[in-house]
Design a protein around this motif. Sequence first.
Motif, PDB file in Angstrom:
ATOM      1  N   ALA A 116       0.887  -1.162   0.000  1.00 45.37           N
ATOM      2  CA  ALA A 116       0.000   0.000   0.000  1.00 45.37           C
ATOM      3  C   ALA A 116       0.925   1.211   0.000  1.00 45.37           C
ATOM      4  O   ALA A 116       1.946   1.211   0.682  1.00 45.37           O
ATOM      5  N   GLY A 118       1.344   5.728  -0.580  1.00 45.70           N
ATOM      6  CA  GLY A 118       0.764   7.050  -0.737  1.00 45.70           C
ATOM      7  C   GLY A 118       1.206   7.618  -2.083  1.00 45.70           C
ATOM      8  O   GLY A 118       2.339   7.413  -2.525  1.00 45.70           O
ATOM      9  N   GLU A 199       4.607  10.991   6.048  1.00 46.57           N
ATOM     10  CA  GLU A 199       5.453  12.092   5.613  1.00 46.57           C
ATOM     11  C   GLU A 199       4.815  13.451   5.946  1.00 46.57           C
ATOM     12  O   GLU A 199       3.595  13.597   5.926  1.00 46.57           O
ATOM     13  N   ASN A 241      -3.799   6.531  -0.619  1.00 48.15           N
ATOM     14  CA  ASN A 241      -4.096   7.908  -0.206  1.00 48.15           C
ATOM     15  C   ASN A 241      -3.406   8.876  -1.142  1.00 48.15           C
ATOM     16  O   ASN A 241      -2.426   8.533  -1.792  1.00 48.15           O
TER      17      ASN A 241
HETATM   18  N1  HPA Z   1       3.173   7.081   3.243  1.00 47.06           N
HETATM   19  C1  HPA Z   1       3.913   6.014   3.601  1.00 47.06           C
HETATM   20  N2  HPA Z   1       3.460   4.782   3.587  1.00 47.06           N
HETATM   21  C2  HPA Z   1       2.198   4.580   3.181  1.00 47.06           C
HETATM   22  C3  HPA Z   1       1.376   5.646   2.802  1.00 47.06           C
HETATM   23  C4  HPA Z   1       1.891   6.967   2.836  1.00 47.06           C
HETATM   24  O1  HPA Z   1       1.214   7.954   2.508  1.00 47.06           O
HETATM   25  N3  HPA Z   1       0.172   5.102   2.456  1.00 47.06           N
HETATM   26  C5  HPA Z   1       0.284   3.763   2.625  1.00 47.06           C
HETATM   27  N4  HPA Z   1       1.506   3.439   3.069  1.00 47.06           N
END
Ligand code: HPA
Length: 278
Positions: A116, A118, A199, A241
Amino acid sequence: MSEFVTMEMINKIVSIIQTKTKKKPTVGMILGSGLGSLANEVKDPDIIPYSELPGWPISTIEGHVGQLVIGEYEGKIVVVMQGRTHFYEGYSMSYIGLPVRVMQKLGVENIIITNAAGAVNPAFAPGDLMLLTDHNAMLLMAGQNPLRGPNLDEFGARFPDMSKVYDRGLLDLARQVAKDNDLKIQEGVYICLSGPSYETPADLRFLHAIGVDAVGMSTVPEATVAAHGGLKVLGISGISNKANLDGSTETTHAEVLEAGKILVPKLKTIVKGVLQRI
Ligand code: HPA
């Protein structure tokens, strides 16, 4: 336990697994946050909890079941990691790479690594899949390389080339499957950061400036170990996201898990199509 993973540790785990299954997997899969339900598709599975494998890094977080699922999927014998471990959970990079070594010794030649992630690329939206064309190994450059420590010569060279971590043939297969199924698929560069904090907007603007498309907390260590061993790697990010370059939105783990529900059907289409064509 030793600081670095050894051949003895790898061979011990392989022999334990071989007492629990007669199946000989040729394809490995690592399932990222919210994507673990893909393992439910595996037919006639032999299931081995990570806790039965000495030294195996155990996932501690929601969205990661923590077991190996070995069985048939689209005509291939697969070994699936239903849940993975991350550097931020406290394991050293050498141990994050251990499952890949074990898979290779079990007979795996192709490995599909999912995560997953971002979006950093503003053109990407939650629910998109991204094929990894390359990765940025910032953590590894900073000294957290899973290949640090005595080289395991049986797998590969001390100074392995990393010019094509993600196999061109598998990338082409995945593109073809997407096209055949009218599935829009993104491509780009993934970066693994340590986490567990997400972040800041300033971090994201920095990542954007250096050419990163998606950010997460995994995959790069496993892909590096796989490439060292000469495995063919297909990397797929599920974008959970959106880019938060201006700080206007917040990122939560719940959102990441929720996005998995939209992503899993698309991921299944790609993975099934690739397995049929390998
Ligand atoms: N940042 C880091 N790791 C992640 C994110 C993100 O926005 N979404 C899913 N894993």
